[in-house]
Enzyme design. Structure first.
Site, PDB file in Angstrom:
ATOM      1  N   LYS A 108      -3.187 -10.989   5.346  1.00  0.00           N
ATOM      2  CA  LYS A 108      -3.794  -9.659   5.429  1.00  0.00           C
ATOM      3  C   LYS A 108      -4.447  -9.242   4.107  1.00  0.00           C
ATOM      4  O   LYS A 108      -5.301  -8.362   4.097  1.00  0.00           O
ATOM      5  CB  LYS A 108      -2.765  -8.650   5.896  1.00  0.00           C
ATOM      6  CG  LYS A 108      -2.339  -8.967   7.335  1.00  0.00           C
ATOM      7  CD  LYS A 108      -1.357  -7.972   7.880  1.00  0.00           C
ATOM      8  CE  LYS A 108      -1.117  -8.173   9.361  1.00  0.00           C
ATOM      9  NZ  LYS A 108      -0.113  -9.224   9.644  1.00  0.00           N
TER      10      LYS A 108
HETATM   11  C1  LIG Z   1       0.059  -9.817  10.833  1.00  0.00           C
HETATM   12  C2  LIG Z   1       0.562 -11.203  10.813  1.00  0.00           C
HETATM   13  C3  LIG Z   1       0.328 -12.072  11.887  1.00  0.00           C
HETATM   14  C4  LIG Z   1      -0.376 -11.624  13.155  1.00  0.00           C
HETATM   15  O1  LIG Z   1      -1.733 -11.363  12.940  1.00  0.00           O
HETATM   16  P1  LIG Z   1      -2.541 -10.455  14.010  1.00  0.00           P
HETATM   17  O2  LIG Z   1      -3.881 -10.288  13.422  1.00  0.00           O
HETATM   18  O3  LIG Z   1      -1.764  -9.169  14.086  1.00  0.00           O
HETATM   19  O4  LIG Z   1      -2.523 -11.192  15.283  1.00  0.00           O
HETATM   20  C5  LIG Z   1       0.772 -13.393  11.769  1.00  0.00           C
HETATM   21  N1  LIG Z   1       1.433 -13.824  10.673  1.00  0.00           N
HETATM   22  C6  LIG Z   1       1.667 -13.014   9.622  1.00  0.00           C
HETATM   23  C7  LIG Z   1       2.409 -13.551   8.448  1.00  0.00           C
HETATM   24  C8  LIG Z   1       1.241 -11.682   9.650  1.00  0.00           C
HETATM   25  O5  LIG Z   1       1.481 -10.896   8.601  1.00  0.00           O
END
Ligand SMILES: *Cc1c(COP(=O)(O)O)cnc(C)c1O
Length: 487
Positions: A108
């Site tokens: 993210k």
């Molecule tokens: C947020 C997250 C996901 C999922 O991603 P989405 O875009 O919500 O599908 C997977 N792995 C990690 C480590 C995350 O922080």
């Protein structure tokens, strides 16, 4: 580029408006009115920042190339090792795209280091003088990444809600120790879906706080989704450059999925001309998406499981609405979303279901399978995966077993550093876990032979500054109070 709501294609807004609003006024999510073509013939000549620049300048052409270039450079050059947001690592017959080398050690960061810059550019273009207050619900990783990105950014405030008891100890510490003067963090007595619904309701009712506008840092914001498209192109470029594929070959991507944002970015890349084969949607025990791709029925009426891959503990995958809208159009989407709200389920017709299955594949792995994969991959390749990535790898193996004819090269998105999830990773490796997180990180460092992320280590010794625990019903009042109070 103009954007319309997933639920109504009549009215459009420009990119700065879509980014500042976060969510459309009718409750839908913004979609580009068309997908611009990425100049694939130039891909191999582009460096890392140029791939991001090319992607964003196609979608957000209201900003000048110079503005975007500066924003991308400021977001990535210092915050990622060597400025590289997504190094590829070969692992057996597949490749891992490591997206966790940013400041909070999860994928993210890629979008959330850039979003504050995009928001400031947007506010400038629109002549907005109000402060922008970011409201965020987090399943663990968005919160810390958004806090890092927005901390002490002039003209912004940020309020983060995380599920009480539903995030890893490290994720919690990363959030509650955030020193930014414009930051607020609260635990909510509920799960992620409760927190996300709470935030969506607050947007729908637009609280009236003098001099403040509200926006979102969740992947419902198109400004959060767009930066993620770039790393799909980048992975393809690297595979071509290293002779692993020829230009034009299809590549599969396995994406550990929760809110369906990351995998949707892959679908957008495909729409923009990237040769993508199958997009493989990996879920944990909360297998609402697995069932959806299997049966064509989305049904959130089921028990919610807290798992080792907690950032994927989600039953309402918001971004699926964007995919649905692209396939069935706005009227039907609005109707499905109404059904979802009222009865918790909706059902695709057969033709739509088949269309989706040609491009997507869904499967899941529970905590037991995930732990087995972490151990197996370590023993075979001396590589330690975090539990989210391990769900992806487990699903990759299931996909291969089910579709032996598919010979596409596969890239698995590695979404977090194992150091964030020592309490799941160490037991999987058969190693003792201590109460003391410093000791756990040190153990992992010795076993894996990898460097400990400095930023994570630092949060272990920082003071806890954010202690609020609130009820779901109080979220709205809490927001009004906090948004009004910050300087
Ligand atoms: C947020 C997250 C996901 C999922 O991603 P989405 O875009 O919500 O599908 C997977 N792995 C990690 C480590 C995350 O922080």
């Amino acid at each position: 580029m103009q954007f319309f709501s997933t639920r109504n294609y009549d009215k459009t807004v420009d990119a700065p408006t879509a980014i500042t609003e976060g969510i459309a006024k009718d409750g839908g999510l913004y979609l580009p009115v068309s997908f611009p073509s990425f100049p694939m013939e130039r891909l191999l000549t582009l460096d890392n920042e140029q791939v991001s620049l090319q992607t964003l300048s196609l979608l957000f052409d209201e900003f000048t190339e110079e503005e975007l270039k500066t924003a991308i450079h400021n977001a990535y050059s210092e915050n990622f090792e060597n400025g590289d947001i997504s190094p590829l690592t070969p692992l057996g017959d597949a490749y891992l795209m490591e997206l966790f080398h940013g400041p909070t050690c999860a994928f993210k960061d890629v979008a959330l280091c850039l979003l504050p810059h995009l928001l400031r550019l947007s506010a400038k273009k629109l002549g907005i003088e109000d402060d922008i207050c970011i409201l965020t619900a987090t399943s663990g990783d968005t919160g810390s990444a958004a806090l890092f990105g927005f901390s002490d950014v002039p003209g912004t405030k940020i309020i983060v809600f995380y599920p009480h008891g539903g995030v890893s100890p490290m994720q919690r510490r990363q959030m509650v120790t955030c020193p930014g003067k414009n930051t607020t963090v609260a635990a909510v007595k509920g799960n992620f879906d409760d927190a996300q619904t709470g935030v969506k309701n607050i947007f729908a009712n637009q609280p009236n706080v003098n001099g403040v506008r509200f926006s979102s840092a969740n992947s419902i914001n198109i400004g959060r989704l767009a930066p993620q498209i770039a790393y799909y192109f980048k992975a393809y470029r690297d595979l071509c450059k290293n002779g692993k594929i020829a230009m034009g070959d299809a590549v599969n991507f396995v994406v550990p999925t929760g809110n369906f944002g990351d995998i949707l970015a892959g679908y957008f890349a495909k729409k923009m001309g990237l040769p993508v084969g199958r997009l493989i949607c990996a879920s944990n025990e909360n297998r609402v998406l697995t069932d959806f791709f299997e049966t064509g029925v989305y049904d959130k009426n089921r028990p919610f499981h807290l798992t080792a891959s907690a950032s994927m503990d989600i039953l309402i995958s918001s971004n699926l609405e964007r995919l649905i809208s692209l396939v069935v159009g706005p009227e039907k989407t609005a109707q499905y979303m109404k059904e979802l709200k009222e009865s918790g389920r909706y059902s695709l017709d057969k033709e739509t279901h088949e269309k989706l299955n040609a491009e997507f594949f869904g499967a899941n792995a529970d905590d037991k399978e995930t732990a087995v994969i972490i151990k197996k991959v370590f023993e075979k390749y001396h590589y330690v995966m975090d539990p989210h990535t391990a769900v992806g790898y487990a699903v990759y193996e299931k996909y291969k077993a089910e579709t032996p004819k598919d010979k596409n090269v596969t890239v698995i998105l590695s979404t977090a550093s194992p150091y964030k999830f020592t309490r799941a990773v160490l037991p999987a490796l058969g190693t003792e876990v201590f109460d003391d997180e410093t000791a756990n990180m040190e153990t992992l460092r010795i076993i894996s032979g990898t460097e400990m992320p400095k930023a994570l280590f630092a949060t272990l010794h920082a003071e806890e500054l954010h202690k609020d625990v609130i009820e779901i019903e109080d979220m709205s009042a809490y927001v009004e109070r906090k948004a009004a109070k910050h300087e």
